[in-house]
Design an enzyme around this catalytic site. Structure first.
Site, mmCIF file in Angstrom:
data_model
loop_
_atom_site.group_PDB
_atom_site.id
_atom_site.type_symbol
_atom_site.label_atom_id
_atom_site.label_comp_id
_atom_site.label_asym_id
_atom_site.label_seq_id
_atom_site.Cartn_x
_atom_site.Cartn_y
_atom_site.Cartn_z
ATOM 1 N N ASP A 1 1.192 -1.178 -0.411
ATOM 2 C CA ASP A 1 -0.221 -0.070 -0.107
ATOM 3 C C ASP A 1 0.683 1.077 -0.604
ATOM 4 O O ASP A 1 1.577 1.485 0.601
ATOM 5 C CB ASP A 1 -0.752 -0.104 1.233
ATOM 6 C CG ASP A 1 -1.817 1.146 1.132
ATOM 7 O OD1 ASP A 1 -2.768 0.653 0.642
ATOM 8 O OD2 ASP A 1 -2.087 2.277 1.545
ATOM 9 N N GLU B 1 -4.653 3.009 -3.890
ATOM 10 C CA GLU B 1 -3.241 2.175 -3.991
ATOM 11 C C GLU B 1 -3.141 0.749 -3.409
ATOM 12 O O GLU B 1 -1.547 0.729 -2.514
ATOM 13 C CB GLU B 1 -2.442 3.536 -3.212
ATOM 14 C CG GLU B 1 -3.588 4.054 -2.019
ATOM 15 C CD GLU B 1 -4.519 4.480 -1.025
ATOM 16 O OE1 GLU B 1 -4.618 4.615 -0.442
ATOM 17 O OE2 GLU B 1 -5.348 4.858 -2.389
#
Length: 463
Positions: A329, A372
């Site tokens: 992430d 993301e």
């Protein structure tokens, strides 16, 4: 199952309970409460001797988890008549059915287990002096049967959906490989062969050379192409030839007779040419496939995530090979969009995808699962290699420089959770473990790799 079906099943459960007095319901619950551990133990004692169930119940950790789960299921199922939570009970059975389908436990095996519980229950009631034993027995059998029926409904619905996704994935995977992997894997096979020949003709004695099945090409074919083209006659032939090459390769590394070595090398070359010819035949595919790629990064999206992870878990369990998962992430990603714009944020996401592709092999699977967030499934990979790849990705991103269309430059970092597959057959547990490790990486400072462990003492790998 839709809401209408769920409501109908809840009403049926209620109707079963209304045929018995509150004392009958209480007595049955007390009986289950008193004997649930015995019933659970009987279930596993019998099931563990079944050849078909060994795949699901052989691991000690899983046995303990499933014992607790089964015990809880018994108590919850027979408390429904008392607390009247019929809708919740139906939902519970639906979820259990989904888990069974996810893991791949056949429905007949579940019914086999229920039969063992009922047999033991008959035995216990037969030895009791309770006058209401027959009523208790009648109620327990109805609830066990009805709960199992709901599970089977859910199981079948989920299985049908899974099969549709698997079929779609096989076709998609084939097309993806046509576009991306064909030239790469041809080169990989040739590189493996050239490296072997170099070692032989430079006069090395007692050298080592990796098996073709463990090479870039071999791992790609076994873990991706063989599944994408399952059902094709060429698949079995190619796998057979790969293992034939492995045997010849082993002989070459132990042979000291030059004439024999030359014969072996020629046999390997002939087999490799046959493998290449068969692979080329497989690539002659022209069907339209619904895209499973993320449009921005060209990594896989969530569409085939469950199918792929489930398949690789099955392969890992059956072949006792390691399997690792990285959850990745971007740190403070919102601030990139806020400060430099969404176009710059897209560049950052593409940069992460570039890092994943740079440090993974053709047999691995890289996903952008949303926003993301990324996943990297590393096949035939132990924890040491997984951590090394994770650190390489982390450093690559940390040291990279992104330049926006407006000429603005910025850097960013990623946090990574690393999980080694622990043998649990439910792929969701594996995904959750990696996800939990990712959150731990973020909560302990970001820009780091956090290693998930089965025990409470998780460790950090930090540079």
């Amino acid at each position: 199952m839709n809401n209408e079906c769920m409501a109908m099943l809840a009403e049926q459960w209620k109707h079963i309970c209304q045929n018995y007095s509150s004392d009958d319901l209480l007595h049955a619950f007390q009986f289950i409460q008193e004997h649930s551990l015995v019933l659970v133990e009987e279930f596993y004692k019998k099931m563990l001797v079944e050849k078909e169930s060994a795949e699901f119940f052989s691991d000690d950790i899983i046995q303990q988890r499933l014992r607790d789960t089964l015990n809880q299921w018994l108590l919850e199922s027979f408390s429904v008549g008392i607390n009247k939570s019929y809708s919740d009970a139906v939902e519970k059975q639906r979820m259990v059915g989904h888990v069974h389908a996810r893991v791949g436990i056949p429905s007949w095996l579940i019914m086999r287990g229920v039969r063992e519980i009922e047999r033991k229950m008959f035995e216990l009631l037969n030895n009791s002096d309770t006058k209401s034993a027959l009523t208790t027995c009648s109620y327990i059998i109805q609830i066990m049967g009805f709960a199992t029926e709901i599970m089977c409904r859910s199981y079948e619905a989920k299985t049908v959906a899974n099969q549709e996704v698997k079929h779609s994935y096989r076709l998609f995977s084939a097309m993806q490989d046509v576009a991306v992997q064909k030239d790469k894997q041809r080169s990989s096979l040739l590189d493996w062969e050239n490296e072997l020949m170099f070692k032989v003709f430079t006069g090395n004695v007692g050298f080592k050379h990796p098996m073709l099945s463990k090479s870039e090409f071999g791992l790609w074919f076994i873990h991706k192409a063989s599944y994408a083209f399952s059902g094709s006659d060429q698949v079995k032939l190619i796998i057979d030839r790969i293992y034939e090459v492995d045997k010849l390769n082993e002989i070459v590394t132990q042979c000291y007779e030059k004439e024999q070595i030359l014969e072996l090398i020629q046999s390997i070359r002939d087999l490799n040419r046959e493998i290449q010819h068969l692979v080329d035949q497989l690539f002659q595919v022209s069907e339209y496939i619904e895209s499973g790629n993320d449009s921005l990064t060209q990594l896989l999206n969530r569409r085939y995530l469950n199918t792929i992870v489930s398949r690789e878990i099955t392969y890992s369990r059956q072949n006792r090979t390691p399997l690792s998962l990285l959850a990745i992430d971007a740190d403070f990603f919102k601030s990139i969009n806020d400060k430099f714009g969404h176009a710059a944020g897209d560049l950052a996401l593409k940069f992460i995808a570039e890092a994943l592709q740079k440090y993974s092999q053709g047999s691995d699977y890289a996903f952008r699962v949303g926003g993301e967030e990324f996943l990297l499934l590393l096949v035939a990979t132990d924890l040491e290699r997984a951590v090394n790849i994770a650190e390489s990705i982390r450093k690559y991103v940390e040291h990279g420089m992104i330049t926006s269309a407006q000429g603005q430059q910025f850097k960013f970092t990623v946090s990574i959770g690393c999980a080694l597959y622990d043998g649990h057959p439910d792929y969701q547990k594996f995904l959750d473990t990696a996800d939990t490790a990712l959150y731990a990486a973020k909560n302990t400072g970001r820009n780091r790799v956090y290693i998930a462990k089965t025990d409470p003492q998780a460790s950090l790998s930090n540079s």
